[in-house]
Design a protein around this motif. Structure first.
Motif, PDB file in Angstrom:
ATOM      1  N   LYS A 125       0.844  -1.193   0.000  1.00 18.19           N
ATOM      2  CA  LYS A 125       0.000   0.000   0.000  1.00 18.19           C
ATOM      3  C   LYS A 125       0.882   1.247   0.000  1.00 18.19           C
ATOM      4  CE  LYS A 125      -4.098   1.832   2.323  1.00 18.19           C
ATOM      5  NZ  LYS A 125      -5.021   1.639   3.462  1.00 18.19           N
ATOM      6  N   PHE A 126       0.747   2.051  -1.044  1.00 17.88           N
ATOM      7  CA  PHE A 126       1.600   3.225  -1.193  1.00 17.88           C
ATOM      8  C   PHE A 126       0.857   4.415  -1.777  1.00 17.88           C
ATOM      9  CE2 PHE A 126       4.692   5.650  -3.803  1.00 17.88           C
ATOM     10  CZ  PHE A 126       5.519   6.093  -2.780  1.00 17.88           C
ATOM     11  N   ILE A 127      -0.016   4.174  -2.755  1.00 12.26           N
ATOM     12  CA  ILE A 127      -0.691   5.267  -3.468  1.00 12.26           C
ATOM     13  C   ILE A 127      -1.576   6.102  -2.547  1.00 12.26           C
ATOM     14  CG2 ILE A 127      -2.362   5.763  -5.296  1.00 12.26           C
ATOM     15  CD1 ILE A 127      -1.216   3.408  -6.830  1.00 12.26           C
ATOM     16  N   PRO A 128      -2.431   5.525  -1.693  1.00 14.06           N
ATOM     17  CA  PRO A 128      -3.255   6.375  -0.812  1.00 14.06           C
ATOM     18  C   PRO A 128      -2.423   7.262   0.105  1.00 14.06           C
ATOM     19  CG  PRO A 128      -4.119   4.150  -0.866  1.00 14.06           C
ATOM     20  CD  PRO A 128      -2.797   4.104  -1.548  1.00 14.06           C
ATOM     21  N   TYR A 129      -1.330   6.738   0.628  1.00 17.10           N
ATOM     22  CA  TYR A 129      -0.488   7.535   1.521  1.00 17.10           C
ATOM     23  C   TYR A 129       0.133   8.718   0.791  1.00 17.10           C
ATOM     24  CZ  TYR A 129      -0.825   3.440   4.592  1.00 17.10           C
ATOM     25  OH  TYR A 129      -1.281   2.418   5.376  1.00 17.10           O
ATOM     26  N   MET A 130       0.626   8.493  -0.422  1.00 14.57           N
ATOM     27  CA  MET A 130       1.265   9.573  -1.169  1.00 14.57           C
ATOM     28  C   MET A 130       0.276  10.651  -1.575  1.00 14.57           C
ATOM     29  SD  MET A 130       4.488   9.084  -1.264  1.00 14.57           S
ATOM     30  CE  MET A 130       4.869  10.334  -2.479  1.00 14.57           C
ATOM     31  N   LEU A 131      -0.927  10.247  -1.983  1.00 13.86           N
ATOM     32  CA  LEU A 131      -1.943  11.230  -2.347  1.00 13.86           C
ATOM     33  C   LEU A 131      -2.358  12.074  -1.148  1.00 13.86           C
ATOM     34  CD1 LEU A 131      -4.402   9.457  -4.842  1.00 13.86           C
ATOM     35  CD2 LEU A 131      -3.057  11.517  -5.237  1.00 13.86           C
ATOM     36  N   LEU A 132      -2.623  11.429  -0.025  1.00 16.86           N
ATOM     37  CA  LEU A 132      -3.043  12.168   1.165  1.00 16.86           C
ATOM     38  C   LEU A 132      -1.923  13.053   1.699  1.00 16.86           C
ATOM     39  CD1 LEU A 132      -5.046   9.354   2.983  1.00 16.86           C
ATOM     40  CD2 LEU A 132      -5.975  11.351   1.816  1.00 16.86           C
ATOM     41  N   GLU A 133      -0.693  12.586   1.619  1.00 14.72           N
ATOM     42  CA  GLU A 133       0.432  13.401   2.081  1.00 14.72           C
ATOM     43  C   GLU A 133       0.589  14.647   1.211  1.00 14.72           C
ATOM     44  OE1 GLU A 133       3.561  14.300   4.677  1.00 14.72           O
ATOM     45  OE2 GLU A 133       2.023  12.730   4.779  1.00 14.72           O
ATOM     46  N   ALA A 134       0.402  14.510  -0.092  1.00 17.09           N
ATOM     47  CA  ALA A 134       0.489  15.674  -0.983  1.00 17.09           C
ATOM     48  C   ALA A 134      -0.677  16.637  -0.755  1.00 17.09           C
ATOM     49  CB  ALA A 134       0.519  15.212  -2.441  1.00 17.09           C
ATOM     50  N   ILE A 234      -6.237   8.066   6.485  1.00 16.86           N
ATOM     51  CA  ILE A 234      -5.646   9.240   7.145  1.00 16.86           C
ATOM     52  C   ILE A 234      -5.037   8.842   8.486  1.00 16.86           C
ATOM     53  CG2 ILE A 234      -6.194  11.462   8.196  1.00 16.86           C
ATOM     54  CD1 ILE A 234      -8.257  11.904   5.997  1.00 16.86           C
ATOM     55  N   ASN A 235      -5.731   8.012   9.251  1.00 14.81           N
ATOM     56  CA  ASN A 235      -5.190   7.546  10.531  1.00 14.81           C
ATOM     57  C   ASN A 235      -3.949   6.679  10.328  1.00 14.81           C
ATOM     58  OD1 ASN A 235      -7.297   8.834  11.868  1.00 14.81           O
ATOM     59  ND2 ASN A 235      -8.611   7.018  11.816  1.00 14.81           N
ATOM     60  N   GLU A 236      -3.977   5.831   9.300  1.00 19.88           N
ATOM     61  CA  GLU A 236      -2.800   5.005   9.026  1.00 19.88           C
ATOM     62  C   GLU A 236      -1.608   5.858   8.611  1.00 19.88           C
ATOM     63  OE1 GLU A 236      -3.868   2.137   6.133  1.00 19.88           O
ATOM     64  OE2 GLU A 236      -5.110   0.942   7.504  1.00 19.88           O
ATOM     65  N   LEU A 237      -1.867   6.930   7.859  1.00 22.80           N
ATOM     66  CA  LEU A 237      -0.780   7.820   7.460  1.00 22.80           C
ATOM     67  C   LEU A 237      -0.178   8.513   8.674  1.00 22.80           C
ATOM     68  CD1 LEU A 237       0.885   9.201   5.261  1.00 22.80           C
ATOM     69  CD2 LEU A 237      -0.958  10.892   5.032  1.00 22.80           C
ATOM     70  N   THR A 238      -1.011   8.910   9.623  1.00 20.06           N
ATOM     71  CA  THR A 238      -0.504   9.516  10.855  1.00 20.06           C
ATOM     72  C   THR A 238       0.384   8.545  11.617  1.00 20.06           C
ATOM     73  OG1 THR A 238      -2.509  10.874  10.995  1.00 20.06           O
ATOM     74  CG2 THR A 238      -1.161  10.687  12.976  1.00 20.06           C
ATOM     75  N   ASN A 239      -0.038   7.286  11.657  1.00 21.92           N
ATOM     76  CA  ASN A 239       0.778   6.271  12.331  1.00 21.92           C
ATOM     77  C   ASN A 239       2.088   6.015  11.581  1.00 21.92           C
ATOM     78  OD1 ASN A 239      -1.238   5.955  14.276  1.00 21.92           O
ATOM     79  ND2 ASN A 239      -2.249   4.312  13.120  1.00 21.92           N
ATOM     80  N   GLN A 240       2.034   6.094  10.267  1.00 19.52           N
ATOM     81  CA  GLN A 240       3.250   5.908   9.486  1.00 19.52           C
ATOM     82  C   GLN A 240       4.259   7.027   9.765  1.00 19.52           C
ATOM     83  OE1 GLN A 240       4.332   3.529   7.383  1.00 19.52           O
ATOM     84  NE2 GLN A 240       2.544   2.235   7.691  1.00 19.52           N
TER      85      GLN A 240
END
Length: 435
Positions: A125-134, A234-240
């Protein structure tokens, strides 16, 4: 890897949604990297936009996406290495806003749609994190959340359902649908190619599940229970991001591992990642060592199944040697920089080569003036030993040895009946001494 359905509170309710395939090209595989190419595919309309990044693409990204950054004057440009042409780009904020406008149009064009579901296909899983981070950098997450209700991973869905779909057949079908003028985009490293592939793979799985009764995935219930809501990502990105901060605390321990070969670097990355995912940082591990010494470290690391069994004892020894002041820290041998070999010609120096060309192969015939005694007379070098390239035709030099020679033989010339006798000219060169 076993994939299960998402918890009920983390998925979306049943309804009609607009499914759109999405994929991105980035400067690297880290969350702090930037988007270079953003693509989205729907059967009626596609979105394809290149982005000019602030940082350059790493070598692996340049090789895969066939893109690189060039500088012309004071301007940075994105160039495609396949076509050798400069690509028309936008800044990241403009590209993201244009993408959100396009999603609004797709949602409005689909009657009675309750939201957009973005479809991607990748093992990690990579695409959702990159989109939300941008989107988070420009405060566009709220607007994105009102349009997109969730993400669905076609790769995880195929693993969970045990679907034996022929991916190569679908890939060839996608390549056949590309227009003739878009043949340079017909490779795996292009985001538009992968966005089309993600959509058609999910559509093919939906048709197989319904025995061909459904035409698309909009009316299919196949993805129900496998769509992650945006809030979950979004929560997973915060944890990352928190996990990355914890990994940075282990830098003093593993800094020497990154100065060696790939084997030790990969091992250090694995150790840091697993320790951070378990919630440990350098301070917490030091507290455990102060309390139970090496036994405390062995107790917690033995429960980490993500690390191979033969590597757990190595990690315990590395941590114990770092915290114990009486022990020498365990570090791998650093990679030495190989020196450049000095090239030694077997034929000798250039000066000796010039002498050999003129028939003087004995190196000891002539000594350098600095090696001679002060009382010795140093003779000027013979003109024959000079390189032909250093001689001038217009002003030819005459050595002292040539001046010492007497011109004794001069041919006689007859003018009528008068014979002109030969003339003898003697020129003696002065002696040259070294004080």
């Amino acid at each position: 890897m076993t994939v299960t359905e998402v918890a009920a509170e983390n998925t979306i309710p049943k309804g009609k949604y607009t499914f759109i395939g999405v994929d991105i090209d980035t400067t690297g595989r880290r969350i702090l990297d930037e988007i270079v190419h953003l693509s989205a595919y729907s059967p009626k309309e596609q979105f394809d936009q290149y982005v000019i990044p602030v940082m350059n693409l790493n070598p692996a990204a340049r090789q895969r996406h066939q893109l690189r950054i060039i500088t012309v004057g004071f301007f940075r440009m994105l160039k495609c290495t396949l076509t050798n042409k400069v690509v028309k780009c936008k800044t990241e904020v403009v590209a993201l806003k244009t993408f959100l406008d396009w999603l609004e149009q797709r949602k409005a064009a689909d009657a009675a749609s309750e939201g957009v579901v973005l479809v991607y296909n990748e093992p990690i899983k990579f695409i959702p994190y990159m989109l939300l981070e941008a989107l988070k950098k420009y405060d566009l997450v709220d607007r994105f959340s009102h349009l997109v209700v969730g993400f669905v991973d076609g790769h995880a869905l195929a693993e969970a359902k045990g679907d034996a779909i022929n991916i190569e057949a679908v890939r060839e079908m996608v390549k056949g649908q590309l227009k003739a003028e878009d043949q340079e985009k017909n490779f795996e490293g292009n985001a538009m190619m992968r966005a089309r592939l993600a959509y058609f793979l999910l559509e093919q799985m939906a048709k197989d599940a319904a025995n061909g009764e459904t035409e698309d995935i909009i009316s299919s219930d196949l993805v129900q229970g496998f769509v992650h809501s945006v809030n979950v990502d979004i929560n997973e990105l915060t944890n990352q991001n928190k996990c990355i901060d914890l990994q940075h605390t282990f830098r003093p321990i593993f800094v020497q591992f990154f100065k060696t070969n790939l084997y030790h670097r990969y091992k250090a990355v694995t150790f840091r990642r697993v320790l951070a995912e378990k919630g440990f940082d350098l301070k917490s591990l030091e507290d455990i060592w102060n309390g139970k010494k090496k036994d405390g470290l062995t107790e917690i690391i033995s429960k980490m199944d993500e690390i191979k069994e033969e590597n757990r004892s190595e990690l315990v020894d590395i941590l114990d040697s770092y915290f114990d002041p009486e022990k020498e820290a365990i570090v791998p041998p650093t990679k030495a920089n190989p020196r450049r070999r000095s090239f030694k010609s077997s034929k000798g120096s250039p000066r000796e080569n010039r002498r050999s060309r003129n028939g003087n192969n004995d190196k000891m015939d002539k000594k350098h003036p600095a090696e001679s005694n002060n009382n010795e007379i140093v003779a000027s070098p013979d003109s024959n030993t000079r390189s032909p390239r250093r001689q001038r035709r217009s002003r030819r030099r005459i050595s002292t040895k040539q001046m010492d020679k007497s011109i004794t033989e001069v041919p006689t010339t007859e003018i009528g009946t008068t014979v002109i006798p030969p003339v003898t000219i003697t020129v003696t060169a002065p002696e040259i001494t070294v004080a």
